[in-house]
Design a protein around this motif. Sequence first.
Motif, PDB file in Angstrom:
ATOM      1  N   HIS D 250       0.807  -1.221   0.000  1.00  0.00           N
ATOM      2  CA  HIS D 250       0.000   0.000   0.000  1.00  0.00           C
ATOM      3  C   HIS D 250       0.841   1.271   0.000  1.00  0.00           C
ATOM      4  CE1 HIS D 250      -4.328  -1.358   1.096  1.00  0.00           C
ATOM      5  NE2 HIS D 250      -4.042  -1.476  -0.183  1.00  0.00           N
ATOM      6  N   VAL D 253       0.732   3.045  -3.220  1.00  0.00           N
ATOM      7  CA  VAL D 253      -0.557   3.539  -3.701  1.00  0.00           C
ATOM      8  C   VAL D 253      -0.922   4.794  -2.929  1.00  0.00           C
ATOM      9  CG1 VAL D 253      -2.949   2.884  -4.146  1.00  0.00           C
ATOM     10  CG2 VAL D 253      -1.183   1.127  -4.051  1.00  0.00           C
ATOM     11  N   SER D 254      -1.534   5.763  -3.597  1.00  0.00           N
ATOM     12  CA  SER D 254      -1.999   6.977  -2.927  1.00  0.00           C
ATOM     13  C   SER D 254      -3.040   6.599  -1.883  1.00  0.00           C
ATOM     14  CB  SER D 254      -2.599   7.923  -3.962  1.00  0.00           C
ATOM     15  OG  SER D 254      -3.788   8.503  -3.502  1.00  0.00           O
ATOM     16  N   PRO D 255      -3.028   7.269  -0.694  1.00  0.00           N
ATOM     17  CA  PRO D 255      -3.951   6.906   0.394  1.00  0.00           C
ATOM     18  C   PRO D 255      -5.406   6.830  -0.060  1.00  0.00           C
ATOM     19  CG  PRO D 255      -2.401   8.602   1.134  1.00  0.00           C
ATOM     20  CD  PRO D 255      -2.157   8.397  -0.334  1.00  0.00           C
ATOM     21  N   ASP D 256      -5.817   7.698  -1.000  1.00  0.00           N
ATOM     22  CA  ASP D 256      -7.216   7.719  -1.450  1.00  0.00           C
ATOM     23  C   ASP D 256      -7.612   6.433  -2.172  1.00  0.00           C
ATOM     24  OD1 ASP D 256      -6.857  10.236  -0.581  1.00  0.00           O
ATOM     25  OD2 ASP D 256      -6.972  11.188  -2.547  1.00  0.00           O
ATOM     26  N   ARG D 258      -6.301   3.346  -1.720  1.00  0.00           N
ATOM     27  CA  ARG D 258      -6.053   2.083  -1.027  1.00  0.00           C
ATOM     28  C   ARG D 258      -7.357   1.404  -0.670  1.00  0.00           C
ATOM     29  NH1 ARG D 258      -1.575   4.589   2.973  1.00  0.00           N
ATOM     30  NH2 ARG D 258      -0.104   5.082   1.302  1.00  0.00           N
TER      31      ARG D 258
END
Lengths: 262, 262, 262, 262, 262
Positions: D250, D253-256, D258
């Motif tokens: 993760h 990957v951008s937090p939005d 995930r």
Amino acid sequence: MFFAQSRGAMDISTILGIIFGFGLVISAMGQGGGLTWFFNVPSAMIVVGGTIGAVFINYPLSDILGVAKVAKNVFFQQELKTETAIRMLIDMSKIARRDGILALENKLEEIKDPFFTKGVMLMIDGVEPAALSRILNTELEYVAERHRMGAEIFMTMGNFAPAMGMMGTLIGLVKMLMQMDDPSSIGPAMAVALLTTFYGVILANLIFLPIAGKLKTRSAAELTVKQLIIHGILSVQSGDNPRILEEKLHSFVSPDERKSTF
Amino acid sequence: MFFAQSRGAMDISTILGIIFGFGLVISAMGQGGGLTWFFNVPSAMIVVGGTIGAVFINYPLSDILGVAKVAKNVFFQQELKTETAIRMLIDMSKIARRDGILALENKLEEIKDPFFTKGVMLMIDGVEPAALSRILNTELEYVAERHRMGAEIFMTMGNFAPAMGMMGTLIGLVKMLMQMDDPSSIGPAMAVALLTTFYGVILANLIFLPIAGKLKTRSAAELTVKQLIIHGILSVQSGDNPRILEEKLHSFVSPDERKSTF
Amino acid sequence: MFFAQSRGAMDISTILGIIFGFGLVISAMGQGGGLTWFFNVPSAMIVVGGTIGAVFINYPLSDILGVAKVAKNVFFQQELKTETAIRMLIDMSKIARRDGILALENKLEEIKDPFFTKGVMLMIDGVEPAALSRILNTELEYVAERHRMGAEIFMTMGNFAPAMGMMGTLIGLVKMLMQMDDPSSIGPAMAVALLTTFYGVILANLIFLPIAGKLKTRSAAELTVKQLIIHGILSVQSGDNPRILEEKLHSFVSPDERKSTF
Amino acid sequence: MFFAQSRGAMDISTILGIIFGFGLVISAMGQGGGLTWFFNVPSAMIVVGGTIGAVFINYPLSDILGVAKVAKNVFFQQELKTETAIRMLIDMSKIARRDGILALENKLEEIKDPFFTKGVMLMIDGVEPAALSRILNTELEYVAERHRMGAEIFMTMGNFAPAMGMMGTLIGLVKMLMQMDDPSSIGPAMAVALLTTFYGVILANLIFLPIAGKLKTRSAAELTVKQLIIHGILSVQSGDNPRILEEKLHSFVSPDERKSTF
Amino acid sequence: MFFAQSRGAMDISTILGIIFGFGLVISAMGQGGGLTWFFNVPSAMIVVGGTIGAVFINYPLSDILGVAKVAKNVFFQQELKTETAIRMLIDMSKIARRDGILALENKLEEIKDPFFTKGVMLMIDGVEPAALSRILNTELEYVAERHRMGAEIFMTMGNFAPAMGMMGTLIGLVKMLMQMDDPSSIGPAMAVALLTTFYGVILANLIFLPIAGKLKTRSAAELTVKQLIIHGILSVQSGDNPRILEEKLHSFVSPDERKSTF
């Protein structure tokens, strides 16, 4: 004696470049008569004066005056060649090992390069290696900074000159457009207006920018010789074998140009 | 024997580029007659001469003369391909392990690349690994510097050429504007004035800048081969297993082009 | 007393540059009458207003207002010269060694530079060396950032001004082309259209870009003096010998300008 | 099965951009009749041919041919999305922990991405982690280099195209100026001369430069997925807990975006 | 309560810049009648549509859509000021030391900034310092990347817009030159042709490039506040003395703006 000839030798490529470049441009201007059309004092004053004005606003006075010192590098070959410096240092190494460092005093007058002289004098005065290295390296840094500033100022002049030429052309165009009563005068008026752009392009591309370029390469060469001298003097001081000294100094010279004296 | 073919092979893309580029430009100029309109010796002399003049002022003579050596890289393929070098080094590794390093003397004449030859000769002479590595790497650095300077000089020419073209056009325009008595001559006079700009654009964009670009990529390729040779020779000298040698050298080759001989 | 003269001295090269540059440009505009042709309030408003507008969108208000603080550096010499600072610090070192650090309070009024004053006051207040160094260095960083931002904003104005000039010229050209009924008005209308380009070129090349350049060099000089002061104060605080202090501080000065007081 | 849809999906923004950009340009050309005025085969040949010629001189053939491989990235979405790759790797992690790494062979046909397949096969073959990481990372480097070269070549084309357009316009202008007998032909002749500049501007700004831009961002995205795959495979090989594996991946990957599967 | 005012406050300099810039440009266009001459829907569509088309080809859809999120920063002041954040964190520090970290839950609704809220919630949830720092810093990196991409896209638009303007002018010129039967229509036709260049220059220099500039400075300010929040939360969590906390956080604020609450 050693340096009498190399010192002050003119830089061949600069001279060739000037003859080639300006010769062709001037002969092109004169072709079919009319060379005088291209000389116009007010136009030249706008471009040269405007460029100098911009440079004076752009840099402190001390930096601008320092340019003169540096600009001579464009016309004169580097005074001290690497091979001469290496030969001198090997000689010194032999003398120092045979008769002691104080015996190098007789060699001093043979050295024409002031940086080299200073280094040898410090060595004769018995300055410690660490201090000697620090003093010479600090001086090297200031020389490098002065060179960098010199090249930068010429680069800046090369950027301002075409803008000043365009400014002069705009002045000429406005004047021409404001008084279009006499159609026969439009052509010559526009020709005069274009002269400043012409001066700006020539000044930038045949003078300022090429000089900035040569100062950069010359500076690199001069700093290499100075670094070679620092390494050489420290090596002489530490009593290195002349053969080892030569090997050390050869790392500053391109493989093709290395000439061993052993 | 190995290199007889690869050596001197012309660079296909340079030749295709020249045919394509100049072919189309010349056919466009000739279309509808009038190809001779585009040839004007004085105009060409201003642009070419002015550019050469600016470059001579900009660089020391030695660097400019060094360009010739480098410029051949634009037309000829890299002489020694990575795969050939790897195969040669693996052969040498086998011979050295079987018959000793001195047995490599017979291999010497097969090597056409002077850098490779020098490395193998140093190995046969019994130079220590550290010294051998230092000697070859110093030479590599000087080759890289010469390449860098070659590409930079062509880049500089590509920057000066359009400015010289503009300068020539301004000369032509001033002349035209100063003598506008005969209206029918204005068109052709202006056409001639534009020719220098045309020459400047062509020289920069179809010759100088693309050559600078190719010198950069060619230089990278040549330096990679030279690094591969240094690693290979040091590996042969240390008596590495041929298999390990190949694995080491394959890190210099793109995965797609790796051909194992085992 | 020490600084009464150096403080507020005008920067000679800026003044010379302005007189030279603008003098020549204005005399060129006025030559042969017609100076008033070059003054056109709406044209000036488009270029100046457009540039200011773009800069206001480009930067936060606080940064733009901070420019005023920085811009004075263009017209005034650096207030505190390195040699004066060094002499002051050596004096302080002697006093501190003889009478203790508290005795420096009498020296405070002699110092006109606020950064210098702050450093000496912190020392008198007995702030520890680590904290003193951190406080002054943080302030130094914010000064450097403010300088950098000042130079950047003038550089940005120098980039926008010619674009705004071109925009104004396009407005003028569209208007002229839309109403070409009266041929005699075409010339003057086009002249007015060109004025905005002229203003843009002048603003950029005689004002904004040279100012950005001077701010950069001035900032470097001012930061060097401030660093010298930090080193000097820490040295005074640690009770260094004045001779050693001078030697330390001389590393901030070019070899040519070093004047020993011993 | 997993990738059947994502593979080969067209890049929406490229298609929208082409429709938008070219749609508007072509409708503007056609507005008020005369679309055919803008099509001129010789003009197009000068610009396209000249640009190709310059690029062929500028790059070795192998690099130019490699562009085709890379250019498809402009029109097709990245084949393997990060979320799909993460889901696949978590599945594999579960299988490997339950049934051993050899059980992953059944998963192989589900993977459509050749880089992913290669990594899993190396893992199944029992290649050690260090070697596996080195092999995949070397391949990653060569992919990155190929991408960088692809973007650079399009950038170079975007720089040469307007120059070739200007060259073609100069050819047209010279021809026009040389035969100004028929005033009514001047307009159309000049229009044709301007067409090459027009082609140069369009090619550079609606094709070459935007493609170079997209190749750069696409390359970054593709390399991120490949790095994620390398980390994931090494984690599966070392028998990490699927939950920990997901947390590790993760970070790519951008937090939005995930989406946890736990 | 704290943030009700600061949140959503318009950015004064952006508004001033727009009023100044566009006000002057529009009044210049309208001066002497003829404001409507400058509005031409097809011209605007070529420039705007072409720029959008180029940007769509240049960037993936997700990045382009992300611009909207970022662009609001141009018009609105940074929501959370450093001084407010510092005061909040000191309050929290006092509460946490007196009543425990769980007592901060009452403070949560006072915080309007989502990043700050997330940090405090993680702290209340008892997430370990190392994990908390990693989570917030990762989010910070993605925010920074989104900002960087936003500024880059506006910069790209500022580069494409003038090229599209030039393309539109070339289309107009070709059309005009192809139908020069009616001399009276030449002026207006050329005026319309110039409009696209005019639009391109305005869009680039009064909108796209200044916005790109402001996004860069705004981003730096927002990231500084976020870093301050991360340091502050970690300090509150570790139970630091409020006085020490303030001293720590003041290193994020310029010395002039520091206001101690003690």
